[in-house]
Design a protein around this motif. Structure first.
Motif, PDB file in Angstrom:
ATOM      1  N   GLY A  14       0.783  -1.229   0.000  1.00  0.00           N
ATOM      2  CA  GLY A  14       0.000   0.000   0.000  1.00  0.00           C
ATOM      3  C   GLY A  14       0.815   1.279   0.000  1.00  0.00           C
ATOM      4  O   GLY A  14       0.408   2.281  -0.571  1.00  0.00           O
ATOM      5  N   ASN A  15       1.983   1.255   0.658  1.00  0.00           N
ATOM      6  CA  ASN A  15       2.792   2.470   0.748  1.00  0.00           C
ATOM      7  C   ASN A  15       4.012   2.425  -0.162  1.00  0.00           C
ATOM      8  O   ASN A  15       4.954   3.180   0.026  1.00  0.00           O
ATOM      9  CB  ASN A  15       3.271   2.679   2.194  1.00  0.00           C
ATOM     10  N   LEU A  16       3.988   1.521  -1.150  1.00  0.00           N
ATOM     11  CA  LEU A  16       5.171   1.363  -1.992  1.00  0.00           C
ATOM     12  C   LEU A  16       4.835   1.689  -3.435  1.00  0.00           C
ATOM     13  O   LEU A  16       3.684   1.588  -3.854  1.00  0.00           O
ATOM     14  CB  LEU A  16       5.673  -0.087  -1.903  1.00  0.00           C
ATOM     15  N   ASP A  17       5.854   2.072  -4.191  1.00  0.00           N
ATOM     16  CA  ASP A  17       5.605   2.321  -5.611  1.00  0.00           C
ATOM     17  C   ASP A  17       5.465   0.984  -6.343  1.00  0.00           C
ATOM     18  O   ASP A  17       5.722  -0.075  -5.772  1.00  0.00           O
ATOM     19  CB  ASP A  17       6.725   3.181  -6.207  1.00  0.00           C
ATOM     20  N   LEU A  18       5.049   1.031  -7.582  1.00  0.00           N
ATOM     21  CA  LEU A  18       4.731  -0.183  -8.345  1.00  0.00           C
ATOM     22  C   LEU A  18       5.862  -1.201  -8.318  1.00  0.00           C
ATOM     23  O   LEU A  18       5.660  -2.365  -7.987  1.00  0.00           O
ATOM     24  CB  LEU A  18       4.435   0.199  -9.800  1.00  0.00           C
ATOM     25  N   GLN A  19       7.050  -0.737  -8.665  1.00  0.00           N
ATOM     26  CA  GLN A  19       8.189  -1.643  -8.806  1.00  0.00           C
ATOM     27  C   GLN A  19       8.535  -2.300  -7.472  1.00  0.00           C
ATOM     28  O   GLN A  19       8.694  -3.513  -7.380  1.00  0.00           O
ATOM     29  CB  GLN A  19       9.393  -0.847  -9.354  1.00  0.00           C
ATOM     30  N   THR A  20       8.632  -1.484  -6.408  1.00  0.00           N
ATOM     31  CA  THR A  20       8.989  -2.022  -5.091  1.00  0.00           C
ATOM     32  C   THR A  20       7.900  -2.952  -4.589  1.00  0.00           C
ATOM     33  O   THR A  20       8.181  -3.984  -3.990  1.00  0.00           O
ATOM     34  CB  THR A  20       9.183  -0.864  -4.080  1.00  0.00           C
ATOM     35  N   GLY A  21       6.639  -2.561  -4.868  1.00  0.00           N
ATOM     36  CA  GLY A  21       5.516  -3.405  -4.479  1.00  0.00           C
ATOM     37  C   GLY A  21       5.610  -4.766  -5.131  1.00  0.00           C
ATOM     38  O   GLY A  21       5.419  -5.799  -4.494  1.00  0.00           O
ATOM     39  N   LYS A  22       5.974  -4.751  -6.399  1.00  0.00           N
ATOM     40  CA  LYS A  22       6.121  -6.000  -7.155  1.00  0.00           C
ATOM     41  C   LYS A  22       7.195  -6.881  -6.526  1.00  0.00           C
ATOM     42  O   LYS A  22       7.036  -8.101  -6.407  1.00  0.00           O
ATOM     43  CB  LYS A  22       6.486  -5.652  -8.605  1.00  0.00           C
ATOM     44  N   GLU A  23       8.293  -6.234  -6.101  1.00  0.00           N
ATOM     45  CA  GLU A  23       9.388  -6.993  -5.494  1.00  0.00           C
ATOM     46  C   GLU A  23       8.944  -7.659  -4.200  1.00  0.00           C
ATOM     47  O   GLU A  23       9.289  -8.805  -3.922  1.00  0.00           O
ATOM     48  CB  GLU A  23      10.589  -6.077  -5.223  1.00  0.00           C
ATOM     49  N   ILE A  24       8.162  -6.915  -3.412  1.00  0.00           N
ATOM     50  CA  ILE A  24       7.682  -7.479  -2.142  1.00  0.00           C
ATOM     51  C   ILE A  24       6.737  -8.655  -2.415  1.00  0.00           C
ATOM     52  O   ILE A  24       6.815  -9.698  -1.771  1.00  0.00           O
ATOM     53  CB  ILE A  24       6.973  -6.389  -1.301  1.00  0.00           C
ATOM     54  N   ILE A  25       5.864  -8.477  -3.412  1.00  0.00           N
ATOM     55  CA  ILE A  25       4.935  -9.556  -3.760  1.00  0.00           C
ATOM     56  C   ILE A  25       5.705 -10.794  -4.210  1.00  0.00           C
ATOM     57  O   ILE A  25       5.401 -11.917  -3.788  1.00  0.00           O
ATOM     58  CB  ILE A  25       3.959  -9.088  -4.868  1.00  0.00           C
TER      59      ILE A  25
END
Lengths: 301, 245
Positions: A228-239
């Motif tokens: 929720g608090n991350l940009d697209l790319q970083t969010g993708k990495e976490i996922i």
């Protein structure tokens, strides 16, 4: 009438009333009885309970789970009777608009709040029956939490944040440090061990949080809008990181989200709306739909 | 990539069984001390504000006690001088000291009663001040407390951490306050009555007063910290996590 087996001599004992010693060999039976009592407690309220089938298939089950918040004079229902079975080892996403009760459900499953009605079972243990000590134990050893706002302890370094749950679990210092380093290495922060949260980027903080959630090898990782608090790319990495843990480590992941990227990796998606389960989608049914969705919403990298 | 399977292996066995076998959640005192002291040093601004309350209150207490001990010392040495003078001139000490000495003692007693009242009032005010800043420092850390509870902390761990913090601030603040108040009074009397004042003091009485001051300062900050810490510890994690500052 239930029968138990004496752990010492193997004799079968009827458990009418309270039996504390084995009539055959005088062995102490209090442990066995306590376990039996706990099992009975957990099965209370179930419709049908067949030990051989249900015991380990579902790691989390909720029955008629309801939560009502009282705001002054007004009663606001956040959950209105949620029945949800989470399979062991699956990647489950809970989707819904904000205010639909995602976080409330997350709190109930994680033992962070008490339901107004209904029950929630973790590995067939009814959370309502647990005392403060057992709840703490559950939170410490069985469940890992990841939050939207990362929630790292600001005065502690990355390594200290990751090792804190291990301190609570009573792990030795050397073992703790080794494991903390390994976990941070695994999430790609092996060179940021002694950085404080404010010295790390959002994505890095969330990686620390992922490492921390795995500190005591939990069976379940609960993630409340982890991207929720991350940009697209970083969010993708976490996922991707979560998916890897799920696939390689067999960790059950329950994630509340409204991030469409999550659909890609989820085994099942539970849609909730106004505090009720609207529908549950299996990944198999979604393959086609995701093919088109994915290409539109997930940027290539 | 490191072997995830090994790191994130699933907890085997039924939860009920495991709950029974290894129900242990611990926070050793050594770790609690380490965490609390870190908290104090890293949030120095907040700690200094809280400590300032203790320092001021205890410095006032210390200065009043010091001045009492010094005045007693001066009076005693004066009495000795008068006795010596009386012995030398052959008169009695009553004739020489007479009225003025008695009035002095009367006045000093009244003054000390006023000072005792002031000390009590200042300690009360300082207690309220410390309670306020402790309350603030607990409130602004609700989220942290909620997180700790998610990680498996028991209520007592949270209280323990805040208690150690409060005790540290209380002890350090009291010591600083005692020294400041004591030195200030010593300096004032030395300038007024000459530098032999310190020698005329009864140090054993002074030490007792200093010990009392240390105890009062520590107890006040502990008492101020306990209620908010307990309240925070008892909160359900969900509530603590949602609280906004």
């Amino acid at each position: 009438m239930a029968k138990i087996e004496c752990p010492n001599c193997g004799a079968e004992i009827e458990t009418a009333g309270i039996v504390t010693v084995c009539p055959e060999c005088n062995a102490d039976l209090r442990d066995v009885m306590e376990k039996l009592a706990r099992e009975r407690k957990t099965s209370r309220g179930d419709l049908v309970r067949d030990d051989s089938v249900t015991t380990h298939e579902f790691i989390v089950r909720t029955r008629d789970l309801a939560k009502i918040y009282t705001m002054g004079e007004v009663e606001v229902p956040a959950l209105r009777g949620v029945d949800l079975d989470v399979r062991r080892g699956e990647y489950l996403s809970i989707m819904g608009p904000s205010g639909s009760g995602k976080t409330t459900l997350f709190n109930m499953i994680g033992g962070l709040d008490k339901p107004s009605d209904g029950s929630c079972y973790i590995e067939e243990v009814d959370m309502a029956q647990l005392d403060a000590f057992e709840l703490a134990w559950l939170r410490c050893r069985k469940i890992g939490y990841i939050f939207q706002t990362f929630n790292l302890i600001p005065v502690m370094t990355a390594l200290e944040n990751v090792t804190l749950p291990m301190i609570f679990a009573g792990m030795g210092t050397d073992e703790m440090m080794d494991r903390g380093r390994e976990l941070l290495d695994m999430v790609g922060l092996g060179d940021r061990l002694h950085h404080k949260p404010f010295e790390l980027s959002g994505g890095q903080q969330q990686r620390v949080a992922v490492a921390r959630s795995l500190a005591n090898s939990p069976a379940i990782v609960l993630a409340d809008e982890p991207t929720g608090n991350l940009d697209l790319q970083t969010g993708k990495e976490i996922i991707d990181l979560l998916k890897e843990l799920n696939r390689e480590g067999g960790v059950t992941i329950i994630s509340a989200t409204h991030d469409l990227k999550m659909i890609d990796v989820s085994d099942r998606i539970v849609h909730i709306r106004d505090g009720e389960v609207e529908r549950i989608e299996e990944r198999a049914d979604l393959e086609l739909e995701i093919g088109t969705l994915g290409s539109e919403h997930v940027p290539e990298h | 990539m490191i072997d995830i399977k090994r790191l994130a292996k699933m907890g085997g066995g039924g939860a009920a069984e495991e709950l029974h076998i290894q129900r242990q959640i611990v926070l050793p005192w050594s770790e609690a001390f380490r965490i609390s002291i870190r908290n104090v040093t890293l949030r120095l601004g907040r700690a200094v504000i809280t400590a300032a309350g203790v320092i001021l209150g205890i410095a006032f207490f210390s200065s009043v006690c010091t001045s009492k001990v010094i005045q007693d010392g001066l009076a005693a040495s004066e009495a000795l001088q008068i006795q010596a003078l009386a012995a030398a001139t052959g008169g009695t000490s009553e004739e020489l000291g007479s009225g003025s000495a008695a009035a002095d003692i009367q006045e000093r007693k009244a003054q000390q009663a006023r000072q005792l009242w002031l000390v009590i009032m200042s300690l009360l005010v300082c207690g309220v001040g410390i309670t306020n800043s402790m309350l603030m420092s607990v409130t602004e850390r609700f989220q942290e407390i909620g997180t700790m509870k998610c990680l498996g902390a028991l209520d007592v761990f949270i209280v323990r951490l805040f208690l150690i913090e409060a005790a540290t601030i209380g002890v350090l603040g009291s010591v600083v306050g005692l020294i400041l108040g004591h030195l200030a009074m010593l300096l004032i009397f030395s300038l007024k009555e000459g530098f032999s004042t310190a020698a005329k003091m009864d140090w054993s009485v002074m030490l007792i007063y200093l010990a009392i001051g240390l105890a009062i300062g520590t107890v006040i900050s502990l008492v101020a910290a306990v209620p908010p810490a307990m309240r925070a510890a008892r909160m359900r994690p969900a509530v603590a996590l949602q609280s906004e500052i």
